[in-house]
Motif scaffolding. Structure first.
Motif, PDB file in Angstrom:
ATOM      1  N   ALA A  59     -15.532  36.515  39.780  1.00  0.00           N
ATOM      2  CA  ALA A  59     -16.536  36.164  38.847  1.00  0.00           C
ATOM      3  C   ALA A  59     -16.224  36.170  37.624  1.00  0.00           C
ATOM      4  CB  ALA A  59     -17.573  37.415  39.033  1.00  0.00           C
ATOM      5  N   THR A  60     -15.304  37.257  37.014  1.00  0.00           N
ATOM      6  CA  THR A  60     -15.002  37.206  35.603  1.00  0.00           C
ATOM      7  C   THR A  60     -13.859  38.275  35.344  1.00  0.00           C
ATOM      8  OG1 THR A  60     -16.092  37.305  33.499  1.00  0.00           O
ATOM      9  CG2 THR A  60     -16.742  38.985  35.036  1.00  0.00           C
ATOM     10  N   SER A  61     -13.680  38.563  34.167  1.00  0.00           N
ATOM     11  CA  SER A  61     -12.741  39.471  33.590  1.00  0.00           C
ATOM     12  C   SER A  61     -13.024  40.144  32.613  1.00  0.00           C
ATOM     13  CB  SER A  61     -11.307  38.540  33.228  1.00  0.00           C
ATOM     14  OG  SER A  61     -10.377  39.623  32.669  1.00  0.00           O
ATOM     15  N   PHE A  62     -12.820  41.484  32.782  1.00  0.00           N
ATOM     16  CA  PHE A  62     -13.264  42.707  31.821  1.00  0.00           C
ATOM     17  C   PHE A  62     -12.145  42.933  31.127  1.00  0.00           C
ATOM     18  CE2 PHE A  62     -16.683  42.774  34.962  1.00  0.00           C
ATOM     19  CZ  PHE A  62     -17.626  43.258  34.353  1.00  0.00           C
ATOM     20  N   VAL A  63     -11.690  41.747  30.413  1.00  0.00           N
ATOM     21  CA  VAL A  63     -10.454  41.933  29.331  1.00  0.00           C
ATOM     22  C   VAL A  63     -11.011  41.790  27.857  1.00  0.00           C
ATOM     23  CG1 VAL A  63     -10.078  39.321  29.278  1.00  0.00           C
ATOM     24  CG2 VAL A  63      -8.231  40.797  29.038  1.00  0.00           C
ATOM     25  N   HIS A  64     -10.525  42.115  26.808  1.00  0.00           N
ATOM     26  CA  HIS A  64     -10.894  42.203  25.597  1.00  0.00           C
ATOM     27  C   HIS A  64     -11.165  40.797  25.099  1.00  0.00           C
ATOM     28  CE1 HIS A  64     -11.155  42.864  21.234  1.00  0.00           C
ATOM     29  NE2 HIS A  64     -11.356  44.280  21.640  1.00  0.00           N
ATOM     30  N   PRO A  65     -12.166  40.587  24.493  1.00  0.00           N
ATOM     31  CA  PRO A  65     -12.521  39.175  24.260  1.00  0.00           C
ATOM     32  C   PRO A  65     -11.547  38.811  23.397  1.00  0.00           C
ATOM     33  CG  PRO A  65     -14.314  40.692  24.088  1.00  0.00           C
ATOM     34  CD  PRO A  65     -13.632  41.389  24.337  1.00  0.00           C
ATOM     35  N   ASN A  66     -10.820  39.301  22.507  1.00  0.00           N
ATOM     36  CA  ASN A  66      -9.647  38.608  21.628  1.00  0.00           C
ATOM     37  C   ASN A  66      -8.690  38.143  22.583  1.00  0.00           C
ATOM     38  OD1 ASN A  66     -10.860  39.637  19.376  1.00  0.00           O
ATOM     39  ND2 ASN A  66      -9.531  41.122  18.984  1.00  0.00           N
ATOM     40  N   LEU A  88     -17.773  39.747  44.990  1.00  0.00           N
ATOM     41  CA  LEU A  88     -17.534  39.349  43.706  1.00  0.00           C
ATOM     42  C   LEU A  88     -16.369  39.981  42.801  1.00  0.00           C
ATOM     43  CD1 LEU A  88     -21.338  38.883  42.817  1.00  0.00           C
ATOM     44  CD2 LEU A  88     -19.364  36.959  43.360  1.00  0.00           C
ATOM     45  N   PRO A  89     -15.210  39.946  43.114  1.00  0.00           N
ATOM     46  CA  PRO A  89     -14.193  40.510  42.446  1.00  0.00           C
ATOM     47  C   PRO A  89     -14.027  40.081  41.086  1.00  0.00           C
ATOM     48  CG  PRO A  89     -13.004  38.906  43.516  1.00  0.00           C
ATOM     49  CD  PRO A  89     -14.561  38.847  44.218  1.00  0.00           C
ATOM     50  N   VAL A  90     -13.654  41.070  40.168  1.00  0.00           N
ATOM     51  CA  VAL A  90     -13.410  40.932  38.816  1.00  0.00           C
ATOM     52  C   VAL A  90     -12.128  41.543  38.250  1.00  0.00           C
ATOM     53  CG1 VAL A  90     -15.859  40.964  38.423  1.00  0.00           C
ATOM     54  CG2 VAL A  90     -14.518  43.017  38.248  1.00  0.00           C
ATOM     55  N   LEU A  91     -11.569  40.985  37.213  1.00  0.00           N
ATOM     56  CA  LEU A  91     -10.102  41.214  36.882  1.00  0.00           C
ATOM     57  C   LEU A  91     -10.532  42.406  35.986  1.00  0.00           C
ATOM     58  CD1 LEU A  91      -7.315  40.176  37.478  1.00  0.00           C
ATOM     59  CD2 LEU A  91      -7.540  39.076  35.194  1.00  0.00           C
ATOM     60  N   VAL A  92      -9.506  43.641  36.074  1.00  0.00           N
ATOM     61  CA  VAL A  92      -9.762  44.668  35.245  1.00  0.00           C
ATOM     62  C   VAL A  92      -8.163  44.866  34.559  1.00  0.00           C
ATOM     63  CG1 VAL A  92     -11.806  45.664  36.015  1.00  0.00           C
ATOM     64  CG2 VAL A  92      -9.431  46.229  37.006  1.00  0.00           C
ATOM     65  N   PRO A  93      -8.002  44.824  33.105  1.00  0.00           N
ATOM     66  CA  PRO A  93      -6.726  44.729  32.897  1.00  0.00           C
ATOM     67  C   PRO A  93      -6.108  46.367  32.450  1.00  0.00           C
ATOM     68  CG  PRO A  93      -8.069  44.277  30.894  1.00  0.00           C
ATOM     69  CD  PRO A  93      -8.931  44.378  32.315  1.00  0.00           C
ATOM     70  N   ASN A  94      -7.106  47.558  32.275  1.00  0.00           N
ATOM     71  CA  ASN A  94      -6.912  48.703  31.956  1.00  0.00           C
ATOM     72  C   ASN A  94      -8.005  49.500  32.218  1.00  0.00           C
ATOM     73  OD1 ASN A  94      -8.588  47.816  29.873  1.00  0.00           O
ATOM     74  ND2 ASN A  94      -7.160  47.338  28.378  1.00  0.00           N
ATOM     75  N   GLN A  95      -7.822  50.872  31.809  1.00  0.00           N
ATOM     76  CA  GLN A  95      -9.068  51.817  32.274  1.00  0.00           C
ATOM     77  C   GLN A  95     -10.354  51.268  31.396  1.00  0.00           C
ATOM     78  OE1 GLN A  95      -8.923  54.310  34.393  1.00  0.00           O
ATOM     79  NE2 GLN A  95      -7.284  55.807  33.980  1.00  0.00           N
ATOM     80  N   VAL A 109     -12.104  44.992  42.562  1.00  0.00           N
ATOM     81  CA  VAL A 109     -11.412  44.721  41.131  1.00  0.00           C
ATOM     82  C   VAL A 109     -10.064  44.130  41.455  1.00  0.00           C
ATOM     83  CG1 VAL A 109     -12.893  46.278  39.920  1.00  0.00           C
ATOM     84  CG2 VAL A 109     -10.533  46.996  40.768  1.00  0.00           C
ATOM     85  N   ALA A 110      -9.664  43.677  40.371  1.00  0.00           N
ATOM     86  CA  ALA A 110      -8.083  43.113  40.499  1.00  0.00           C
ATOM     87  C   ALA A 110      -7.307  43.525  39.081  1.00  0.00           C
ATOM     88  CB  ALA A 110      -8.053  41.594  40.664  1.00  0.00           C
ATOM     89  N   VAL A 111      -6.069  43.904  39.428  1.00  0.00           N
ATOM     90  CA  VAL A 111      -5.263  44.003  38.400  1.00  0.00           C
ATOM     91  C   VAL A 111      -4.152  42.816  38.196  1.00  0.00           C
ATOM     92  CG1 VAL A 111      -5.325  46.547  38.219  1.00  0.00           C
ATOM     93  CG2 VAL A 111      -3.654  45.425  39.668  1.00  0.00           C
ATOM     94  N   PHE A 112      -3.544  42.484  37.113  1.00  0.00           N
ATOM     95  CA  PHE A 112      -2.808  41.183  37.067  1.00  0.00           C
ATOM     96  C   PHE A 112      -1.200  41.688  36.599  1.00  0.00           C
ATOM     97  CE2 PHE A 112      -1.315  37.201  35.371  1.00  0.00           C
ATOM     98  CZ  PHE A 112      -2.204  36.193  36.211  1.00  0.00           C
TER      99      PHE A 112
END
Length: 313
Positions: A59-66, A88-95, A109-112
């Motif tokens: 669905a989306t990614s919870f990464v910093h908008p920058n 609906l998996p979502v990408l999560v870069p960190n805590q 969730v997914a890590v990259f």
């Protein structure tokens, strides 16, 4: 859409009876767009993909908008689609990203991660080991919360800075992610340079290192026109999870040589022709990609979308 134009079904031996398509168009497909895609359009895209029979839609990614401004609306988007009959998996870069996802009820969730130092620095601004160290508590906490975790591994077959990537190096990163607790790995050919022999060799090595085939998905880009050939090689090995992007959308903002993902319609055409079940309605999926192409103001790069939509003109 026309009901004609379906492939003739001729099954082949040694292939899975069913493949789960991990649809990445709404996340990977839209993250590289130059103009902002309205949240309402993204939500409607996801709803239409689910309506076409796709059961896993990133669905989306919870990464910093920058870092990825196109996905800055994750908090607004996710609640609009969370009730759909699809994972609906979502990408999560960190805590912090995991916190945001869990707060909205994310269950997948997914890590990259990267298989190379150069891409880890370009994409994550960390060394490979530093990035793995960041992911470990994220994966552990997600598992403690009962959340399914996917581990993406990019640059599995080639890197724009380092060239061909040693298979043992990829296997080491994959092993580290499995040891953390990742339920599934997605092997990414981020710049689209892989060929079928490489795919078979990496899958065989991962099996030797203790990674079962049913924990592996494949994610091919079509830079050199090899995505379907590489997918077939993976299917022949027994892989049953294939990443694809509706309409062939997407690339990677940190790897300029990366072209679009394997188009979901092109994949479905091949799978249905081989008698492999997907649960996907190709006509509805094609109509969805035609609609999304209209929203983006350009034709779909998918050959199957162009062929099927041309029949209706």
């Amino acid at each position: 859409m026309s009901t004609e134009g379906l492939p003739m079904t001729v099954p082949a031996e040694g292939l899975p009876a069913r493949v789960r398509i991990h649809e990445v168009g709404a996340r990977d497909g839209l993250q590289n767009e130059k103009t902002a895609v309205p949240t309402a359009v993204k939500a409607e895209f996801i709803r239409r993909l689910a309506g076409a029979g796709l059961t896993t839609i990133e669905a989306t990614s919870f990464v910093h908008p920058n870092w990825v401004p196109q996905l800055a609306d994750a908090e607004e988007l996710f609640p609009q689609v969370v009730g759909l009959d699809a994972a609906l998996p979502v990408l999560v870069p960190n805590q912090r990203g995991l916190d945001r996802a869990l707060a909205l009820g994310a269950e997948y969730v997914a890590v990259f991660a990267s298989a190379t130092e150069s891409f880890a620095k370009a994409n994550l601004n960390r060394t490979l080991e530093e990035s793995l160290a960041v992911f470990e508590p994220v994966v552990r906490r997600a598992k403690d919360e009962g959340v399914r975790v996917r581990g993406y591994v990019s640059m599995c077959f080639g890197d724009p800075w380092e060239g061909p990537v040693p298979l043992a190096q990829v296997a080491r990163v994959c092993g580290a992610l499995r040891d953390m607790g990742c339920d599934e790995l997605s092997l990414g050919d981020t710049i689209g340079v892989a060929t079928p022999g490489q795919v078979r060799a990496l899958l065989a090595l991962l099996n030797e290192r203790g990674v079962p085939t049913d924990a592996i998905g494949v994610h091919f880009h079509d830079t050199y026109g090899q995505a379907l050939a590489n997918t077939l090689a993976a299917l022949q090995h027994g892989v049953t999870t294939v990443d694809a992007s509706a309409g062939g959308l997407g690339g990677c903002p940190y790897a300029k040589s990366a072209t679009g993902n394997l188009a979901t319609e092109d994949l479905v055409w091949m799978l249905h022709g081989l008698g492999i079940e997907t649960g996907v309605d190709l006509g509805r999926l094609t109509a969805t990609s035609v609609w999304m192409a209209e929203q983006l103001g350009r034709p779909s790069p998918s050959r199957t979308v162009r062929a099927l939509s041309h029949k209706d003109q």
